[in-house]
Design a protein around this motif. Structure first.
Motif, PDB file in Angstrom:
ATOM      1  N   SER A   1       0.834  -1.204   0.000  1.00 14.71           N
ATOM      2  CA  SER A   1       0.000   0.000   0.000  1.00 14.71           C
ATOM      3  C   SER A   1       0.866   1.251   0.000  1.00 14.71           C
ATOM      4  O   SER A   1       1.698   1.443   0.882  1.00 14.71           O
ATOM      5  CB  SER A   1      -0.910   0.001   1.235  1.00 14.71           C
ATOM      6  OG  SER A   1      -1.483   1.272   1.443  1.00 14.71           O
TER       7      SER A   1
ATOM      8  N   LYS B   1      -0.232   4.309   0.393  1.00 18.18           N
ATOM      9  CA  LYS B   1      -0.697   5.170   1.479  1.00 18.18           C
ATOM     10  C   LYS B   1      -0.001   4.803   2.790  1.00 18.18           C
ATOM     11  O   LYS B   1       0.511   5.669   3.507  1.00 18.18           O
ATOM     12  CB  LYS B   1      -2.210   5.038   1.647  1.00 18.18           C
ATOM     13  CG  LYS B   1      -2.768   5.764   2.866  1.00 18.18           C
ATOM     14  CD  LYS B   1      -4.243   5.470   3.075  1.00 18.18           C
ATOM     15  CE  LYS B   1      -4.748   6.078   4.381  1.00 18.18           C
ATOM     16  NZ  LYS B   1      -6.182   5.771   4.616  1.00 18.18           N
TER      17      LYS B   1
ATOM     18  N   THR C   1      -6.957   3.711  14.763  1.00 14.48           N
ATOM     19  CA  THR C   1      -7.332   2.686  13.794  1.00 14.48           C
ATOM     20  C   THR C   1      -7.348   1.322  14.449  1.00 14.48           C
ATOM     21  O   THR C   1      -6.496   1.006  15.279  1.00 14.48           O
ATOM     22  CB  THR C   1      -6.325   2.659  12.622  1.00 14.48           C
ATOM     23  OG1 THR C   1      -6.264   3.965  12.040  1.00 14.48           O
ATOM     24  CG2 THR C   1      -6.746   1.656  11.557  1.00 14.48           C
TER      25      THR C   1
ATOM     26  N   GLU D   1      -7.287  -1.487   4.298  1.00 17.36           N
ATOM     27  CA  GLU D   1      -6.681  -0.427   3.499  1.00 17.36           C
ATOM     28  C   GLU D   1      -6.333  -0.932   2.094  1.00 17.36           C
ATOM     29  O   GLU D   1      -6.408  -0.184   1.116  1.00 17.36           O
ATOM     30  CB  GLU D   1      -5.412   0.101   4.184  1.00 17.36           C
ATOM     31  CG  GLU D   1      -5.670   0.924   5.431  1.00 17.36           C
ATOM     32  CD  GLU D   1      -6.200   2.323   5.128  1.00 17.36           C
ATOM     33  OE1 GLU D   1      -6.449   2.648   3.939  1.00 17.36           O
ATOM     34  OE2 GLU D   1      -6.376   3.106   6.081  1.00 17.36           O
ATOM     35  N   LYS D   2      -5.932  -2.187   2.011  1.00 18.47           N
ATOM     36  CA  LYS D   2      -5.658  -2.776   0.703  1.00 18.47           C
ATOM     37  C   LYS D   2      -5.892  -4.278   0.781  1.00 18.47           C
ATOM     38  O   LYS D   2      -5.323  -4.948   1.646  1.00 18.47           O
ATOM     39  CB  LYS D   2      -4.217  -2.504   0.250  1.00 18.47           C
ATOM     40  CG  LYS D   2      -3.950  -2.999  -1.173  1.00 18.47           C
ATOM     41  CD  LYS D   2      -2.572  -2.586  -1.658  1.00 18.47           C
ATOM     42  CE  LYS D   2      -2.361  -3.072  -3.107  1.00 18.47           C
ATOM     43  NZ  LYS D   2      -1.021  -2.693  -3.611  1.00 18.47           N
TER      44      LYS D   2
END
Length: 607
Positions: free
Chosen positions: A346, A348, A366, A374-375
């Motif tokens: 990822s 990000k 989180t 997220e991925k």
């Protein structure tokens, strides 16, 4: 004679011995104190028993070399636990060893030592724990001696989610090295799941100690000083963090209003026949199980069934069972984010991992399931387990006094709950206690003693308690205790929350105590009941002259709750009061407040 009078009288005990005696006495019941009193009298009447004690004391004072001294800097008890395990293992290995609370250790004695291990946790934003403030400051001062003959080691405990991870351990390492001491093993900085690596490090460290001790004068080694009163003076429960007691949930009652934005529970747990005892200021450790639904969602996200086998503590169990019982699957942490960025590719997360501040902020807000989302990434069972920390118990400030509730323990628990898109996220332990446990269900618990957050021994001493939100918990135990002891000292409580009608925790109890005179003054701050937000620090500043007068009268100040904002703001408010009311400059006021901490007149339980 009262223990508090010892230091004011001619006494055959030194200050350190008096301090140790006071600490031991604070943990004993009246019945236990009476027994110990008789035991000491019996020892004093037996010349044969007294002789070895005197000889042992003389050996310690005249031959301090050739032994290992372990010093712990501990706020909540974790560092103390590691230090105690280290002491037991050293003794079992035949190493001459002594264990010290940092507050009982005189820094100048480091010059007489040959081997020292410091076990240090970190408090607040990189601060030394309360019991280690003086030693921490001493090693930075010009008074600290050269330590060219000292071999040392440091083990730091912390939480990598915070900016100043293991800072106190790093400080002690730097200070000792600067004074010429030589590390015999590299410092280790451990995260919240510290127990397994701590055990490995202890083994390696003690092997190094034995190697270096054996190269010296062995004629002075091998003396393990053991006072015959050691076991008799301390009543240790068979239950601990490693061997928790299986208790029963008696009640879980919501104590915030229907329209409150928070769900706060009053929890009651039955300790009948456990033998567990606690003092006001102590914490209850709660081992919890994770939500099976959350475990299933994580497995689905990474393409696993949960039937895969993984090895945990030498046992082969299903991955699904491991996620529910063995691993932390709610809160994310910075290392986890960085590892998953590599596994997932990822961009990000990779960018986040390069900025430590943003990484900590992201991880702190989180949960694991949202990190994995997220991925889309398929992971093996081993890769998933490699991402996760081991499950650790949650510590909750105890909200009851045993003089009031006998074989029960009460908690004040805020349920962590928030929306993430269309889903609701919950905290692991708080949702376990509030939503998944029914009355009569079992919960594994243990007592975590906190000697850095205790009522004054003199019941005539006034106390000021500052506890917004669930920070009110220990002060419920304080007031119950002082009420049952008929303490004459005045009690002043500051409480704050969002609204008077929905969030005034234990309102009826406080009003009862105020009416009866147990609580002499109650000041509240409800931030959302007026246009301008008002917090506890504003109420404290509003009573500056009175707070200063209470301090002049010897009052103790206690703060419990949020460390990131509230505790800082209250601390600044206290400095301002000392500055203005005491006619001091800023530096003098800061030193005054720091001196209150050293004298244990300013104690904090913040998180």
């Amino acid at each position: 004679m009262l223990l508090k009078e010892l230091s004011a009288l001619a006494s055959p005990l030194n200050d350190q011995q008096i301090g140790q005696l006071q600490l031991a006495a604070s943990e004993l019941s009246p019945q236990q104190l009476a027994w110990v009193s008789g035991y000491f009298w019996g020892v004093s009447q037996t010349s044969g028993a007294a002789q070895p004690i005197n000889q042992a004391a003389a050996a310690v004072s005249s031959e301090p070399a050739g032994k290992l001294s372990i010093i712990y800097a501990s706020q909540t008890g974790n560092a103390k636990g590691v230090a105690e395990a280290l002491k037991e293992e050293a003794s079992a290995s035949g190493i001459s060893v002594e264990l010290f609370d940092a507050s009982d250790y005189k820094g100048k004695n480091l010059a007489k030592e040959t081997h020292v291990i410091i076990v240090a946790s970190t408090n607040g934003e990189g601060e030394a724990p309360d019991n280690a403030i003086e030693l921490h400051e001493y090693l930075q001062s010009k008074k600290a001696p050269k330590l060219d003959n000292l071999k040392y080691a440091v083990i730091g405990l912390g939480d990598s989610s915070y900016e100043f991870f293991c800072q106190t351990g790093k400080d002690f390492d730097a200070y000792l090295s600067k004074k010429g001491a030589t590390p015999f093993i590299e410092r280790i900085d451990l995260d919240v799941d510290y127990e397994a690596p701590a055990a490995d490090w202890r083994k390696q460290a003690l092997e190094k100690v034995k190697e270096t001790l054996s190269t010296g004068d062995d004629s002075k080694n091998g003396q393990v000083v053991q006072l015959p009163v050691g076991q008799a003076a301390h009543s240790h429960s068979q239950y601990s963090k490693q061997n928790p007691y299986t208790a029963t949930l008696l009640a879980s009652q919501k104590i915030t209003g229907r329209d409150s934005g928070k769900d706060v529970r009053h929890i009651e747990i039955d300790l009948e026949d456990s033998g567990l005892t606690y003092q006001p200021g102590d914490a209850l450790g709660v081992w919890f199980e994770n939500s099976p639904e959350l475990a299933a969602a994580i497995l689905k996200q990474i393409g696993l069934t949960g039937e895969e086998l993984v090895e945990v503590d030498g046992e082969s169990i299903s991955l699904q069972k491991a996620l529910v019982e063995k691993y932390e699957i709610t809160s994310a942490n910075p290392q986890q984010v960085a590892k998953f960025s590599e596994l997932s590719g990822s961009k990000k997360l990779e960018k986040l991992a390069q900025d430590k501040d943003k990484l900590r902020q992201y991880a702190g807000n989180t949960q694991v399931i949202d990190l994995l989302s997220e991925k889309k990434t398929k992971l093996t069972a081993e890769q998933l387990v490699g991402l996760l920390r081991r499950l650790t118990p949650r510590l909750y400030s105890i909200a009851s006094s045993q003089t009031e509730v006998d074989e029960e323990v009460h908690l004040t628990v805020a349920v962590v709950e928030y929306q993430q898109g269309d889903d609701t996220r919950f905290g692991g332990a708080s949702s376990f206690l509030s939503h998944r446990l029914e009355e009569g269900d079992e919960v594994k618990v243990f007592i975590e003693h906190n000697n850095n957050f205790k009522l004054p021994q003199d019941d005539n001493t006034p106390v000021i308690m500052i506890g917004p939100g669930t920070g009110i918990a220990p002060f419920r135990s304080f007031v119950q205790e002082r009420d049952n002891r008929d303490a004459e000292g005045k009690n002043w409580l500051f409480f704050g929350d969002r609204t008077f009608t929905q969030d005034f925790l234990y309102q009826v109890e406080w009003q009862k105590y105020l009416k009866s005179g147990v609580v002499n003054q109650l000041d509240v701050a409800f931030s959302r009941d007026q246009q301008e937000k008002v917090y506890v620090q504003h109420r404290i500043l509003g009573h500056s002259a009175q707070v200063w007068q209470w301090l002049q009268d010897g009052a103790y100040i206690y703060v419990c709750g949020d460390a990131t904002r509230m505790a800082k703001d209250v601390h600044d408010a206290l400095i301002t009061i000392v500055e203005q009311q005491g006619k001091k400059n800023r530096e003098e006021a800061e030193q005054f407040v720091n001196d209150l901490r050293k004298a244990k007149r300013y104690q904090r339980d913040v998180y």
